[in-house]
Design a protein around this motif. Structure first.
Motif, PDB file in Angstrom:
ATOM      1  N   LEU A 157       1.015  -0.183  -3.337  1.00 15.73           N
ATOM      2  CA  LEU A 157       0.006  -0.564  -4.089  1.00 15.73           C
ATOM      3  C   LEU A 157      -0.253   0.617  -4.890  1.00 15.73           C
ATOM      4  O   LEU A 157      -0.940   1.609  -4.350  1.00 15.73           O
ATOM      5  CB  LEU A 157      -0.934  -1.591  -3.561  1.00 15.73           C
ATOM      6  CG  LEU A 157      -1.824  -2.073  -4.945  1.00 15.73           C
ATOM      7  CD1 LEU A 157      -0.681  -2.916  -5.918  1.00 15.73           C
ATOM      8  CD2 LEU A 157      -2.936  -2.737  -4.256  1.00 15.73           C
TER       9      LEU A 157
ATOM     10  N   TYR B 255      -7.165  -3.872   4.240  1.00 12.75           N
ATOM     11  CA  TYR B 255      -6.053  -4.019   4.987  1.00 12.75           C
ATOM     12  C   TYR B 255      -5.994  -2.849   5.945  1.00 12.75           C
ATOM     13  O   TYR B 255      -5.382  -3.188   6.976  1.00 12.75           O
ATOM     14  CB  TYR B 255      -4.870  -4.224   4.057  1.00 12.75           C
ATOM     15  CG  TYR B 255      -4.829  -5.571   3.424  1.00 12.75           C
ATOM     16  CD1 TYR B 255      -4.257  -6.530   4.194  1.00 12.75           C
ATOM     17  CD2 TYR B 255      -5.433  -5.963   2.306  1.00 12.75           C
ATOM     18  CE1 TYR B 255      -4.276  -7.916   3.742  1.00 12.75           C
ATOM     19  CE2 TYR B 255      -5.364  -7.334   1.996  1.00 12.75           C
ATOM     20  CZ  TYR B 255      -4.843  -8.176   2.488  1.00 12.75           C
ATOM     21  OH  TYR B 255      -4.915  -9.588   2.104  1.00 12.75           O
TER      22      TYR B 255
ATOM     23  N   LEU C  22       2.861  -7.817  -1.290  1.00 11.07           N
ATOM     24  CA  LEU C  22       2.875  -6.788  -2.463  1.00 11.07           C
ATOM     25  C   LEU C  22       2.853  -7.550  -3.788  1.00 11.07           C
ATOM     26  O   LEU C  22       1.949  -6.897  -4.523  1.00 11.07           O
ATOM     27  CB  LEU C  22       3.774  -5.675  -2.218  1.00 11.07           C
ATOM     28  CG  LEU C  22       3.631  -4.520  -3.051  1.00 11.07           C
ATOM     29  CD1 LEU C  22       2.294  -3.819  -3.166  1.00 11.07           C
ATOM     30  CD2 LEU C  22       4.814  -3.524  -3.074  1.00 11.07           C
TER      31      LEU C  22
ATOM     32  N   THR D  80      -0.824  -3.297   1.205  1.00  6.45           N
ATOM     33  CA  THR D  80      -1.306  -2.309   0.141  1.00  6.45           C
ATOM     34  C   THR D  80      -0.345  -1.111   0.119  1.00  6.45           C
ATOM     35  O   THR D  80      -0.782  -0.206  -0.559  1.00  6.45           O
ATOM     36  CB  THR D  80      -2.933  -2.121   0.274  1.00  6.45           C
ATOM     37  OG1 THR D  80      -2.919  -1.297   1.541  1.00  6.45           O
ATOM     38  CG2 THR D  80      -3.451  -3.433   0.144  1.00  6.45           C
TER      39      THR D  80
ATOM     40  N   LEU E 298      -0.686  -8.657  -4.875  1.00  7.56           N
ATOM     41  CA  LEU E 298      -1.569  -7.547  -5.260  1.00  7.56           C
ATOM     42  C   LEU E 298      -1.273  -6.800  -6.588  1.00  7.56           C
ATOM     43  O   LEU E 298      -2.137  -6.643  -7.215  1.00  7.56           O
ATOM     44  CB  LEU E 298      -1.591  -6.570  -3.999  1.00  7.56           C
ATOM     45  CG  LEU E 298      -2.080  -7.023  -2.742  1.00  7.56           C
ATOM     46  CD1 LEU E 298      -1.615  -5.924  -1.631  1.00  7.56           C
ATOM     47  CD2 LEU E 298      -3.589  -7.364  -2.604  1.00  7.56           C
TER      48      LEU E 298
ATOM     49  N   ILE F 282      -9.297  -1.339  -6.238  1.00 12.76           N
ATOM     50  CA  ILE F 282      -7.952  -1.220  -5.282  1.00 12.76           C
ATOM     51  C   ILE F 282      -8.080  -0.481  -4.117  1.00 12.76           C
ATOM     52  O   ILE F 282      -7.787  -0.765  -2.775  1.00 12.76           O
ATOM     53  CB  ILE F 282      -6.927  -0.529  -6.229  1.00 12.76           C
ATOM     54  CG1 ILE F 282      -6.261  -1.572  -7.310  1.00 12.76           C
ATOM     55  CG2 ILE F 282      -5.721  -0.190  -5.188  1.00 12.76           C
ATOM     56  CD1 ILE F 282      -5.465  -0.891  -8.119  1.00 12.76           C
TER      57      ILE F 282
ATOM     58  N   LYS G 248      -7.251  -1.886  -0.181  1.00  8.73           N
ATOM     59  CA  LYS G 248      -6.901  -1.021   0.690  1.00  8.73           C
ATOM     60  C   LYS G 248      -7.448  -0.655   2.154  1.00  8.73           C
ATOM     61  O   LYS G 248      -7.078  -0.839   3.201  1.00  8.73           O
ATOM     62  CB  LYS G 248      -6.375   0.314   0.088  1.00  8.73           C
ATOM     63  CG  LYS G 248      -5.227   0.250  -0.858  1.00  8.73           C
ATOM     64  CD  LYS G 248      -5.016   1.788  -1.391  1.00  8.73           C
ATOM     65  CE  LYS G 248      -3.638   1.901  -2.232  1.00  8.73           C
ATOM     66  NZ  LYS G 248      -2.525   1.882  -1.859  1.00  8.73           N
TER      67      LYS G 248
END
Length: 299
Positions: A101, A84, A53, A98, A56, A77, A81
């Motif tokens: 995030l 992942y 994290l 993520t 990121l 982003i 996401k």
């Protein structure tokens, strides 16, 4: 776990399971490439399953420092996401870095639209003395009449024209098909184009069923449609930044301001969620201003 191997699997997932277009897939892969670029410059050799994290969060800071807009950051982003989420589904990772995030907060931007007078002025500015003039007129009438995406316009097939019934069949995002009404004016301009310019082209084998063609008898590129519209806007000195998508925005806004049902507009635009269509419910500014002047006690 290697990046190239993971990207290849992700690409196949987007293509086969998500049925995304090649353009959408390329955008998602580009998001991953941005992350790889950042990690290569700022973190010791890191594989996809070793990303944390904190990496990121630093990546988002890096995007911000490079002047990337909040809207583009949010889109990037979202792509990370999605990547992942795929790795988690495939069992390549056991936890999603993520998950916590956050994306930058962005306002909802109202799309630019054209008035009917501006659309008429753009179309009237087309030089019909030029060989491709009638093609361009037919294209712009179709864009506005049917509210198409530019990718849908350049891929429109002759076998999907059902003029007797007043419809065209559109092959949209993720290969979803929809029927859209077509105006009599657009039909007339398309028929004139097919009987003239298109009929005299030496059409390439793979483009025989494509409606709008370039002078070499091949499918038009999206960039070419952008260029045609930009040149017309310059010609009439239109003080707006427009693109083919502006015709789609105008189509939807004019329908809703005229009282069309939101669900019907959603269906014609091919939106998966009605929330996407609701952005077009913004009212004409002049109407709002006149309403204030007419009804507000202090006006």
């Amino acid at each position: 776990m290697k990046w190239e191997e993971s990207k290849k699997g992700y690409e196949n997932y987007l293509k086969l399971e998500k049925s995304l277009s090649q353009n959408s897939i390329a955008a998602y892969i580009n998001d991953i490439n941005k992350l790889i670029e950042f990690l290569g410059k700022n973190v010791k050799k890191t594989s996809p399953d070793k990303v944390k994290l904190q990496h990121l969060k630093k990546f988002v800071e890096w995007l911000n420092e490079r002047g990337v807009s909040p809207r583009t950051q949010a889109r990037t982003i979202s792509g990370i996401k999605s990547f992942y989420k795929y790795l988690l589904i495939e069992g390549k990772i056991t936890s999603d870095p993520t998950a916590l995030l956050e994306s930058p907060k962005i306002g909802r931007k109202l799309p630019d639209i054209l008035t009917m007078e501006e659309i008429d002025e753009l179309i009237d500015a087309i030089d019909l003395e030029k060989a491709e003039g009638q093609r361009n007129k037919a294209m712009l009438e179709t864009l506005y009449s049917c509210g198409l995406r530019v990718s849908e316009l350049v891929s429109l097939k002759i076998t999907n024209l059902f003029f007797d019934q007043g419809f065209v069949k559109i092959e949209g995002k993720a290969d979803k098909e929809r029927l859209v009404p077509v105006s009599s004016r657009a039909v007339k301009e398309i028929q004139k184009y097919m009987d003239g310019y298109r009929k005299n082209l030496k059409i390439q084998k793979e483009s025989e069923n494509i409606l709008f063609l370039n002078r070499r008898g091949k499918k038009l590129s999206r960039v070419m449609v952008f260029t045609i519209i930009k040149n017309l806007a310059d010609k009439i000195q239109l003080n707006k930044k427009i693109s083919p998508h502006t015709f789609r925005h105008s189509f939807a806004t004019h329908l809703i301001n005229g009282g069309a049902d939101l669900r019907a507009v959603q269906e014609m635009l091919g939106h998966e969620s009605i929330l996407t269509t609701e952005i077009y419910t913004h009212l004409d500014r002049d109407y709002l201003k006149n309403t204030i002047h007419q009804y507000h006690p202090r006006s």
